[in-house]
Motif scaffolding. Structure first.
Motif, mmCIF file in Angstrom:
data_model
loop_
_atom_site.group_PDB
_atom_site.id
_atom_site.type_symbol
_atom_site.label_atom_id
_atom_site.label_comp_id
_atom_site.label_asym_id
_atom_site.label_seq_id
_atom_site.Cartn_x
_atom_site.Cartn_y
_atom_site.Cartn_z
ATOM 1 N N TYR A 249 60.476 -20.070 76.671
ATOM 2 C CA TYR A 249 59.792 -20.664 77.849
ATOM 3 C C TYR A 249 58.728 -19.891 78.329
ATOM 4 N N THR A 250 57.688 -19.926 78.159
ATOM 5 C CA THR A 250 56.444 -19.137 78.712
ATOM 6 C C THR A 250 55.265 -19.739 78.710
ATOM 7 N N THR A 251 54.122 -19.097 79.314
ATOM 8 C CA THR A 251 52.747 -19.557 79.193
ATOM 9 C C THR A 251 51.828 -18.542 78.144
ATOM 10 N N ASN B 280 52.328 -24.751 76.400
ATOM 11 C CA ASN B 280 51.663 -23.852 77.681
ATOM 12 C C ASN B 280 52.152 -24.596 79.058
ATOM 13 N N PRO B 281 53.185 -24.567 79.395
ATOM 14 C CA PRO B 281 54.538 -23.820 79.100
ATOM 15 C C PRO B 281 55.117 -24.309 77.843
ATOM 16 N N ASP C 214 62.344 -15.280 79.414
ATOM 17 C CA ASP C 214 61.447 -14.686 80.352
ATOM 18 C C ASP C 214 61.998 -15.242 81.757
ATOM 19 N N TYR C 215 63.077 -14.522 82.394
ATOM 20 C CA TYR C 215 63.789 -14.778 83.545
ATOM 21 C C TYR C 215 62.990 -15.206 84.704
ATOM 22 N N ILE C 216 62.089 -14.319 84.927
ATOM 23 C CA ILE C 216 61.281 -14.531 86.049
ATOM 24 C C ILE C 216 60.204 -15.772 86.104
ATOM 25 N N ARG D 175 50.857 -15.456 80.376
ATOM 26 C CA ARG D 175 51.917 -14.508 80.466
ATOM 27 C C ARG D 175 51.959 -13.686 79.168
ATOM 28 N N MET D 176 51.804 -14.131 78.009
ATOM 29 C CA MET D 176 52.117 -13.683 76.663
ATOM 30 C C MET D 176 51.061 -12.620 76.709
ATOM 31 N N GLU D 177 49.801 -12.947 76.948
ATOM 32 C CA GLU D 177 48.497 -12.314 76.802
ATOM 33 C C GLU D 177 48.633 -10.834 77.751
ATOM 34 N N LEU D 178 49.300 -10.958 78.859
ATOM 35 C CA LEU D 178 49.457 -9.879 79.662
ATOM 36 C C LEU D 178 50.722 -9.131 79.221
#
Length: 168
Positions: free
Chosen positions: A45-47, A16-17, A149-151, A50-53
């Motif tokens: 690579y994300t959080t 996380n991340p 997750d580019y952004i 972000r995955m919940e959303l």
């Protein structure tokens, strides 16, 4: 009987991340028929948030109706944003100083165009479908080929390079 759709979602990330994923279980009730669809995807690579959303956004995009939709999530982050009407305030301020702006804007668009209820479920409790979505999200995060997750990675680029976590 009208068509009724339940979308169960969960997201996770390790670190996380770090590597993360989401799991979605969609069940549709129409007349005397029952259908179900399952989706999951992982990102390198994300959080967790972000995955919940992204799970909710993806679930809403997968259905072909805008009515009688109930989304079940264990994310207080999402539930509170809707129930406490924070999302409208954030939108009015153009999401100033908020994280995950790209996903919140996409979520808001889908939320406003659907007649839906968001229902909170306690994670890792007795809701077997939520538990299954959790298993799917973890499974997705462990895939050999993970999406980018580019952004998120672009916004974290300085931090990534400072920590010498350079991705190829």
């Amino acid at each position: 009987m009208n068509k009724k759709i339940h979308i169960y979602t969960d997201g996770s990330s390790k670190g996380n991340p770090g590597p993360g994923g989401y799991g979605i279980f969609i069940e549709t009730f129409f007349k005397n028929l029952y259908y179900r669809k399952i989706f999951y995807e992982g990102y390198r690579y994300t959080t967790n948030n972000r995955m919940e959303l992204l799970a909710v956004i993806t679930g809403l995009k997968k259905i072909n109706t805008k009515y009688n939709v109930t989304v079940f999530t264990d994310s207080k982050y999402i539930v509170n944003a809707v129930e406490e009407k924070w999302i409208y305030k954030w939108n009015n301020n153009n999401f100033l100083n908020k994280k995950n702006v790209d996903l919140w804007k996409e979520f808001l668009k889908l939320f406003l165009s659907n007649s839906m209820i968001i229902h909170w479920v306690k994670s890792h409790d007795d809701n077997y479908i939520n538990n299954y979505c959790d298993q799917l999200s973890v499974k997705a995060s462990k895939k050999k080929k993970l999406k980018v997750d580019y952004i998120y990675e672009k916004t974290c680029r300085k931090k990534i390079f400072n920590e010498k976590k350079i991705f190829v």
